[in-house]
Design a protein around this motif. Structure first.
Motif, mmCIF file in Angstrom:
data_model
loop_
_atom_site.group_PDB
_atom_site.id
_atom_site.type_symbol
_atom_site.label_atom_id
_atom_site.label_comp_id
_atom_site.label_asym_id
_atom_site.label_seq_id
_atom_site.Cartn_x
_atom_site.Cartn_y
_atom_site.Cartn_z
ATOM 1 N N GLN A 1 0.820 -1.205 0.000
ATOM 2 C CA GLN A 1 0.000 0.000 0.000
ATOM 3 C C GLN A 1 0.855 1.257 0.000
ATOM 4 O OE1 GLN A 1 -3.352 -0.031 -0.317
ATOM 5 N NE2 GLN A 1 -3.178 2.192 -0.572
ATOM 6 N N ASP A 2 1.962 1.254 0.759
ATOM 7 C CA ASP A 2 2.833 2.435 0.794
ATOM 8 C C ASP A 2 3.407 2.730 -0.583
ATOM 9 O OD1 ASP A 2 2.334 2.712 3.444
ATOM 10 O OD2 ASP A 2 4.261 1.931 4.129
ATOM 11 N N ALA A 3 3.781 1.675 -1.312
ATOM 12 C CA ALA A 3 4.329 1.863 -2.652
ATOM 13 C C ALA A 3 3.269 2.417 -3.590
ATOM 14 C CB ALA A 3 4.883 0.543 -3.185
ATOM 15 N N LEU A 4 2.045 1.943 -3.448
ATOM 16 C CA LEU A 4 0.947 2.449 -4.263
ATOM 17 C C LEU A 4 0.704 3.925 -3.970
ATOM 18 C CD1 LEU A 4 -1.570 -0.526 -4.045
ATOM 19 C CD2 LEU A 4 -0.354 0.240 -6.088
ATOM 20 N N SER A 5 0.769 4.295 -2.694
ATOM 21 C CA SER A 5 0.553 5.691 -2.317
ATOM 22 C C SER A 5 1.639 6.583 -2.889
ATOM 23 C CB SER A 5 0.514 5.818 -0.789
ATOM 24 O OG SER A 5 -0.558 5.077 -0.252
ATOM 25 N N LEU A 6 2.892 6.122 -2.841
ATOM 26 C CA LEU A 6 3.990 6.904 -3.385
ATOM 27 C C LEU A 6 3.862 7.049 -4.898
ATOM 28 C CD1 LEU A 6 7.012 5.488 -1.324
ATOM 29 C CD2 LEU A 6 6.039 7.787 -1.183
ATOM 30 N N ALA A 7 3.442 5.968 -5.562
ATOM 31 C CA ALA A 7 3.272 6.027 -7.007
ATOM 32 C C ALA A 7 2.180 7.020 -7.383
ATOM 33 C CB ALA A 7 2.941 4.641 -7.549
ATOM 34 N N ALA A 8 1.097 6.994 -6.610
ATOM 35 C CA ALA A 8 0.006 7.937 -6.867
ATOM 36 C C ALA A 8 0.470 9.370 -6.623
ATOM 37 C CB ALA A 8 -1.190 7.604 -5.979
ATOM 38 N N ALA A 9 1.248 9.590 -5.556
ATOM 39 C CA ALA A 9 1.751 10.930 -5.253
ATOM 40 C C ALA A 9 2.690 11.421 -6.346
ATOM 41 C CB ALA A 9 2.456 10.934 -3.903
ATOM 42 N N ASP A 10 3.509 10.524 -6.903
ATOM 43 C CA ASP A 10 4.439 10.905 -7.959
ATOM 44 C C ASP A 10 3.713 11.410 -9.197
ATOM 45 O OD1 ASP A 10 6.649 10.339 -6.472
ATOM 46 O OD2 ASP A 10 6.987 8.346 -7.329
ATOM 47 N N ARG A 11 2.523 10.898 -9.434
ATOM 48 C CA ARG A 11 1.763 11.318 -10.613
ATOM 49 C C ARG A 11 1.249 12.746 -10.475
ATOM 50 N NH1 ARG A 11 -0.087 8.699 -14.531
ATOM 51 N NH2 ARG A 11 -2.088 9.812 -14.520
ATOM 52 N N LEU A 12 1.275 13.273 -9.271
ATOM 53 C CA LEU A 12 0.762 14.621 -9.046
ATOM 54 C C LEU A 12 1.864 15.671 -9.062
ATOM 55 C CD1 LEU A 12 -1.744 13.863 -6.137
ATOM 56 C CD2 LEU A 12 -2.149 13.776 -8.601
ATOM 57 N N GLN A 13 3.116 15.250 -9.176
ATOM 58 C CA GLN A 13 4.238 16.187 -9.062
ATOM 59 C C GLN A 13 5.003 16.296 -10.378
ATOM 60 O OE1 GLN A 13 4.707 18.121 -6.399
ATOM 61 N NE2 GLN A 13 2.877 17.138 -5.561
ATOM 62 N N SER B 1 0.888 13.596 -15.151
ATOM 63 C CA SER B 1 -0.568 13.784 -15.109
ATOM 64 C C SER B 1 -0.876 15.249 -15.365
ATOM 65 C CB SER B 1 -1.128 13.365 -13.743
ATOM 66 O OG SER B 1 -0.674 14.260 -12.737
ATOM 67 N N ILE B 2 -2.112 15.545 -15.718
ATOM 68 C CA ILE B 2 -2.502 16.939 -15.933
ATOM 69 C C ILE B 2 -2.428 17.717 -14.631
ATOM 70 C CG2 ILE B 2 -4.988 16.668 -15.541
ATOM 71 C CD1 ILE B 2 -3.264 18.785 -18.300
ATOM 72 N N GLU B 3 -2.641 17.020 -13.520
ATOM 73 C CA GLU B 3 -2.547 17.701 -12.230
ATOM 74 C C GLU B 3 -1.119 18.162 -11.965
ATOM 75 O OE1 GLU B 3 -4.304 17.132 -7.703
ATOM 76 O OE2 GLU B 3 -4.788 15.718 -9.290
ATOM 77 N N ALA B 4 -0.142 17.381 -12.402
ATOM 78 C CA ALA B 4 1.255 17.784 -12.244
ATOM 79 C C ALA B 4 1.542 19.047 -13.051
ATOM 80 C CB ALA B 4 2.180 16.653 -12.683
ATOM 81 N N VAL B 5 0.924 19.172 -14.224
ATOM 82 C CA VAL B 5 1.072 20.387 -15.030
ATOM 83 C C VAL B 5 0.523 21.590 -14.275
ATOM 84 C CG1 VAL B 5 0.406 21.554 -17.166
ATOM 85 C CG2 VAL B 5 0.910 19.100 -17.188
ATOM 86 N N LEU B 6 -0.657 21.422 -13.685
ATOM 87 C CA LEU B 6 -1.290 22.534 -12.983
ATOM 88 C C LEU B 6 -0.503 22.932 -11.737
ATOM 89 C CD1 LEU B 6 -5.033 21.451 -13.326
ATOM 90 C CD2 LEU B 6 -3.743 23.064 -14.738
ATOM 91 N N VAL B 7 0.084 21.955 -11.066
ATOM 92 C CA VAL B 7 0.935 22.264 -9.912
ATOM 93 C C VAL B 7 2.120 23.114 -10.355
ATOM 94 C CG1 VAL B 7 2.545 21.272 -8.229
ATOM 95 C CG2 VAL B 7 0.263 20.284 -8.496
ATOM 96 N N ALA B 8 2.754 22.734 -11.463
ATOM 97 C CA ALA B 8 3.893 23.503 -11.969
ATOM 98 C C ALA B 8 3.462 24.900 -12.389
ATOM 99 C CB ALA B 8 4.531 22.767 -13.152
ATOM 100 N N LEU B 9 2.277 25.014 -12.982
ATOM 101 C CA LEU B 9 1.776 26.324 -13.400
ATOM 102 C C LEU B 9 1.526 27.220 -12.195
ATOM 103 C CD1 LEU B 9 0.917 28.085 -15.784
ATOM 104 C CD2 LEU B 9 -1.367 27.047 -15.636
#
Length: 224
Positions: free
Chosen positions: A5-17, A71-79
């Protein structure tokens, strides 16, 4: 075989950055992608954005886009982070000419600077005030609020004899978050902040900070 589960959470978090480009050519490509995202976000709902649409608008291969933005969310975070850096520069320019006055006047001047920036940049205003569906945007904004609170406290300590308080960064950050929430509640769909919204935010901020700061604080010697 299932991932922990921790690895899944980290993978999901990476998609947002977003990933930080190292070379000048890569930085230029990332800037072009963010420019295209800015234009797209100005003309359509944020939720309708997608990486294929953005790759086409930016004129870059999809593989290049995915390399920096999973992910598109990572784009918006950078913006949002790019906009935050621009806002920081506006604030620093203000501080060069801002008279010491009172802490209440300082609070209002910094808030007015932020309001003007929001009104000049409707995409930014919508992303930080209206896009509650993207939790990573809220997290990026919270990080920026913390940085602004630290800068605000640095300024106050340089200008005033501050009270002995264990952690003024936290209430300063809370006051800014309160202001943002009022702007979100009272602004229009583009994030334009009315005079009423601004005045209500100042009442809330100053009332809240009055629990931690005295009505008047003596200026330090040499403070302009």
């Amino acid at each position: 075989m299932h991932m922990p589960q921790d690895a899944l959470s980290l993978a999901a978090a990476d998609r947002l950055q977003p990933k930080s480009p190292k070379r000048a050519a890569a930085r230029a490509r990332v800037d072009a992608i963010l420019d295209a995202a800015d234009v797209l976000a100005a003309s359509r709902p944020t939720e309708s954005l997608s990486l294929p649409l953005l790759a086409q608008a930016a004129g870059v291969p999809a593989s290049s886009l995915y390399h920096f933005f999973p992910s598109i969310e990572a784009v918006l975070v950078a913006l949002v982070r790019r906009y935050n850096a621009e806002l920081d520069r506006d604030i620093e320019q203000l501080l060069e000419t801002l008279e010491a006055g009172s802490w209440q006047a300082t609070t209002r001047a910094l808030s007015a600077c932020a309001r003007q920036f929001h009104d000049r940049n409707p995409v930014y205003a919508r992303l930080v005030l209206r896009t509650a569906a993207f939790t990573s945007l809220r997290r990026a904004d919270d990080e920026h609020i913390r940085q602004l609170a630290e800068r605000f406290l640095e300024l106050m300590n340089a200008r005033f004899h501050m009270p002995n308080a264990p952690d003024l960064v936290t209430p300063l950050g809370v006051a800014m978050a309160i202001s943002d929430r009022i702007w979100a509640l009272l602004s229009d769909e583009n994030g334009n902040i009315s005079d009423k919204a601004f005045e209500e935010s100042q009442i809330a901020m100053i009332s809240y900070l009055s629990n931690y700061l005295p009505p008047q604080m003596a200026l330090r010697e040499g403070a302009a």
